[in-house]
Design a protein around this motif. Structure first.
Motif, PDB file in Angstrom:
ATOM      1  N   ARG A  40       0.829  -1.208   0.000  1.00 56.63           N
ATOM      2  CA  ARG A  40       0.000   0.000   0.000  1.00 56.63           C
ATOM      3  C   ARG A  40       0.862   1.255   0.000  1.00 56.63           C
ATOM      4  O   ARG A  40       0.507   2.272  -0.618  1.00 56.63           O
ATOM      5  N   TYR A  58      -5.528  13.917   5.378  1.00 60.04           N
ATOM      6  CA  TYR A  58      -5.814  13.974   6.806  1.00 60.04           C
ATOM      7  C   TYR A  58      -6.002  15.414   7.261  1.00 60.04           C
ATOM      8  O   TYR A  58      -6.933  15.718   8.007  1.00 60.04           O
ATOM      9  N   GLU A 105     -16.105   6.150   4.912  1.00 57.19           N
ATOM     10  CA  GLU A 105     -15.233   5.660   5.979  1.00 57.19           C
ATOM     11  C   GLU A 105     -15.090   6.743   7.029  1.00 57.19           C
ATOM     12  O   GLU A 105     -15.653   7.824   6.890  1.00 57.19           O
ATOM     13  N   ILE A 116      -6.419  -2.777   5.797  1.00 62.25           N
ATOM     14  CA  ILE A 116      -5.971  -4.154   6.050  1.00 62.25           C
ATOM     15  C   ILE A 116      -6.830  -4.773   7.148  1.00 62.25           C
ATOM     16  O   ILE A 116      -7.179  -5.953   7.087  1.00 62.25           O
ATOM     17  N   THR A 117      -7.208  -3.986   8.134  1.00 63.59           N
ATOM     18  CA  THR A 117      -8.117  -4.484   9.160  1.00 63.59           C
ATOM     19  C   THR A 117      -9.457  -4.834   8.523  1.00 63.59           C
ATOM     20  O   THR A 117     -10.027  -5.886   8.807  1.00 63.59           O
ATOM     21  N   ARG A 162     -14.206  14.193   2.238  1.00 64.91           N
ATOM     22  CA  ARG A 162     -12.833  13.757   2.418  1.00 64.91           C
ATOM     23  C   ARG A 162     -12.129  13.536   1.090  1.00 64.91           C
ATOM     24  O   ARG A 162     -10.923  13.754   0.985  1.00 64.91           O
ATOM     25  N   THR A 196      -5.975  -0.175  11.903  1.00 59.87           N
ATOM     26  CA  THR A 196      -4.827  -0.602  12.703  1.00 59.87           C
ATOM     27  C   THR A 196      -4.772   0.142  14.034  1.00 59.87           C
ATOM     28  O   THR A 196      -4.609  -0.463  15.094  1.00 59.87           O
ATOM     29  N   LYS A 216      -2.674   6.734   1.284  1.00 61.59           N
ATOM     30  CA  LYS A 216      -2.412   7.299   2.611  1.00 61.59           C
ATOM     31  C   LYS A 216      -1.511   8.507   2.410  1.00 61.59           C
ATOM     32  O   LYS A 216      -0.326   8.492   2.740  1.00 61.59           O
TER      33      LYS A 216
HETATM   34  C1  LIG Z   1      -8.562   6.814   5.887  1.00 65.90           C
HETATM   35  C2  LIG Z   1      -8.311   5.488   6.517  1.00 65.90           C
HETATM   36  N1  LIG Z   1      -9.227   4.518   6.395  1.00 65.90           N
HETATM   37  C3  LIG Z   1      -9.045   3.296   6.923  1.00 65.90           C
HETATM   38  C4  LIG Z   1      -7.910   2.977   7.645  1.00 65.90           C
HETATM   39  C5  LIG Z   1      -7.731   1.605   8.181  1.00 65.90           C
HETATM   40  O1  LIG Z   1      -6.720   0.920   7.462  1.00 65.90           O
HETATM   41  P1  LIG Z   1      -5.871  -0.232   8.139  1.00 65.90           P
HETATM   42  O2  LIG Z   1      -6.848  -1.231   8.626  1.00 65.90           O
HETATM   43  O3  LIG Z   1      -5.003  -0.774   7.048  1.00 65.90           O
HETATM   44  O4  LIG Z   1      -5.086   0.373   9.250  1.00 65.90           O
HETATM   45  C6  LIG Z   1      -6.933   3.968   7.825  1.00 65.90           C
HETATM   46  C7  LIG Z   1      -5.740   3.797   8.622  1.00 65.90           C
HETATM   47  O5  LIG Z   1      -4.963   3.093   8.752  1.00 65.90           O
HETATM   48  C8  LIG Z   1      -7.129   5.234   7.233  1.00 65.90           C
HETATM   49  O6  LIG Z   1      -6.211   6.196   7.370  1.00 65.90           O
END
Ligand SMILES: Cc1ncc(COP(=O)(O)O)c(C=O)c1O
Ligand SMILES: Cc1ncc(COP(=O)(O)O)c(C=O)c1O
Lengths: 352, 352
Positions: free
Chosen positions: B94, B198, B229, B256-257, B183, B299, B193
């Motif tokens: 990612r 942010y 989200e 990923i979660t 967003r 995460t 990311k």
């Molecule tokens: C905008 C956003 N959505 C979702 C997630 C969740 O992703 P992950 O489960 O890979 O941490 C994150 C952060 O990690 C995020 O910054």
């Protein structure tokens, strides 16, 4: 505030190393910069110090969450070596508008204005006099406060740095009307001069450059049907004898050059319209021969005529007019900026 | 690469000053960090050095154009003091997906993986064992190359810093379904990311916090009708006994979660759906009593149950279930992460 603005002069000057006849854009910096820290809930008194690296913790929020905003201005020198700014209060107001949207504390006007004019007095010799050159001024605020929690920082730095600069684009510009990528969302931060807006443009712009264009023209993110703006310019279209530009919105930067050009055009007796411009309309006009001109307008690029535009695998050339609106408007605005003509709008600001 | 990873150890450790029983999130940093420079067209060999400030020119593009990306990971310690990562290659992939979109040169896999594991071996004592605590790991890349021209930098820094951390949210979360701000744009950088994503969320989130919420739930920028989200979490909704989450897109981060929770839910025999979720559907279900749960997944926040949501001046409470999906799924995923249960998916990665 005059009493509190501390000045620490550089021991030596780098100015002798500069080739003022061959300036690129924004790549050489003057001897000093203004620095102002936000700490403990307030902006502390600004200082002018030698131009020097910044030292920041790796967890400073600027590195992680793009919490930064900026402005772009120019200082112009006239034949008598007077120094001029163009509508500087507009930049100050826009900086605070951007600050609010990016959750950065707003800056007091006098820190901006007195800091800027004092810095320019000190850097006066750095302002180029060659035609087309000027001192590009970059006020910016970055989040220096630390922490991996995704929330606003508690410390910031406001800095003004200056770079003697030549033209932003060399020659006429070929643009690509974007059909896949977007610059801004409704309800997003497109109207702010927020750092992250620019990083997001780099990759699509690189793709356009690889195809032979210089710049992307952004369209709305929903249908890619309405022309919005270019990387650092607002866009004007001339169909027959009417000059058209899109309305500002939360997706589009409210450009100072754009609104000045609109005022000058009206003063020149040119018919103007501020309304949505569809790609279909532009393509149809190009085909019908009624699309006379397109140009970009912005502080860095001034007025930049567009030679052709690409849209869905076709390129459309624009005519090369002898007496274009672009050249008339560019002359009018730069004559005001460099104090070569009357300023009936009251836009010029003398640095003294 | 092993031979080329230079290590400079810190002379003293700060670990004695840390209260591991009262950790906040991401505000204390370990003794070392990994640093890797991109210069002259290539990523140079990474180094592990004492955690220290970064020194950058004021014209570094990170300060002006938000050219930065990051990842968020955690290291977990089991009862035998073994150190584990969770699907680290997914973070690496990612990071490079984000890199491409933000015009940052992609990083070689071994620099990431070997740099990360070596750093964790050195920082092993910093990984908390208290329940709910872990070592939060922040890999990030920032544009260190200079220039006021709005174009990609020619130099970058890849850094990994670590912060022993407690919970991201304390307690249940109240969210606001956003109806004004957005967003991400279609064709934009929402799926990356990227730092700028942010900063743009801070102000709307502050407004929500002032109204008594903890977090905004983002909706599409066109109609504000589809749930996308949260700040740093993907969103799950349980209607009757079906667990639903929105599809990933160019506006939504491929968490990923999120994808692990989907796999675990299927393994648990829970009916899952990946499809657009409209606000209308959620509000109707809340009114009808069929909306059983909502939770965020990421995460940092792991699985965070949502206690209530606000929408257009109304608040809707969610029931407090004894055996919720959220608690079952959270137990399953954290048991894998902390090596307390079998890992039939092969997600755990031993640091050795
Ligand atoms: C905008 C956003 N959505 C979702 C997630 C969740 O992703 P992950 O489960 O890979 O941490 C994150 C952060 O990690 C995020 O910054
Ligand atoms: C996105 C964008 N649009 C338009 C402009 C033009 O604005 P101004 O004329 O105030 O320089 C700029 C740059 O300054 C810009 O960054």
């Amino acid at each position: 505030m005059t009493n509190t603005l501390m000045i620490e002069k550089a021991k030596t000057s780098k100015i002798k190393d500069v080739d003022f006849d061959n300036l690129s854009f924004g790549s050489i910096y003057t001897d000093h910069m203004l620095v102002c820290d936000y700490k403990d809930g307030e902006w502390k008194a600004p200082k002018i110090v030698p131009y020097q690296p910044l030292t920041l913790d790796p967890s400073a929020k600027i590195f992680h969450y793009g919490q930064s905003i900026f402005e772009g201005m120019k200082a112009y020198k006239d034949d008598e070596d007077n120094v001029w700014l163009f509508r500087p209060l507009e930049n100050f107001k826009r900086l605070n508008k951007s600050a609010k949207r990016i959750a950065i504390p707003e800056l007091p006007e006098e820190f901006f204005m007195e800091g800027l004019t004092t810095l320019l007095q000190i850097e006066k010799d750095w302002i180029p006099k060659n035609p087309g050159s000027s001192l590009y001024i970059r006020p910016f605020i970055l989040a220096s406060g630390t922490g991996f929690h995704a929330s606003p920082a508690d410390e910031y730095k406001f800095i003004i740095a200056c770079a003697p600069s030549g033209a932003y684009f060399s020659g006429k510009v070929k643009v690509l009307i974007e059909q896949n990528y977007s610059r801004a969302a409704n309800g997003g931060v497109g109207y702010a001069k927020a750092g992250g807006n620019y990083a997001g443009q780099f990759y699509p712009t690189q793709l356009a450059i690889e195809k032979g264009y210089n710049q992307v023209i952004w369209t709305d993110d929903n249908e890619h049907e309405y022309i919005e703006e270019a990387g650092a310019m607002n866009i004007f279209v001339r169909i027959n004898d009417t000059l058209i530009t899109g309305p500002t919105s939360d997706r589009i930067l409210d450009g100072i050059t754009r609104k000045s050009i609109l005022d000058i055009a009206k003063d020149e007796g040119i018919a103007t319209e501020v309304r949505k411009i569809s790609v279909t309309e532009v393509v149809e006009a190009a085909k019908a021969g009624t699309l006379k001109e397109m140009f970009g307008a912005g502080t860095a690029a001034v007025v930049s005529p567009i030679a052709s535009f690409g849209y869905k695998d076709n390129d459309y050339d624009l005519p090369d007019l002898a007496d274009s609106y672009a050249s008339r408007l560019k002359k009018r605005i730069t004559d005001i900026q460099y104090n070569r003509a009357e300023d009936k709008f009251g836009w010029r600001f003398k640095v003294q």
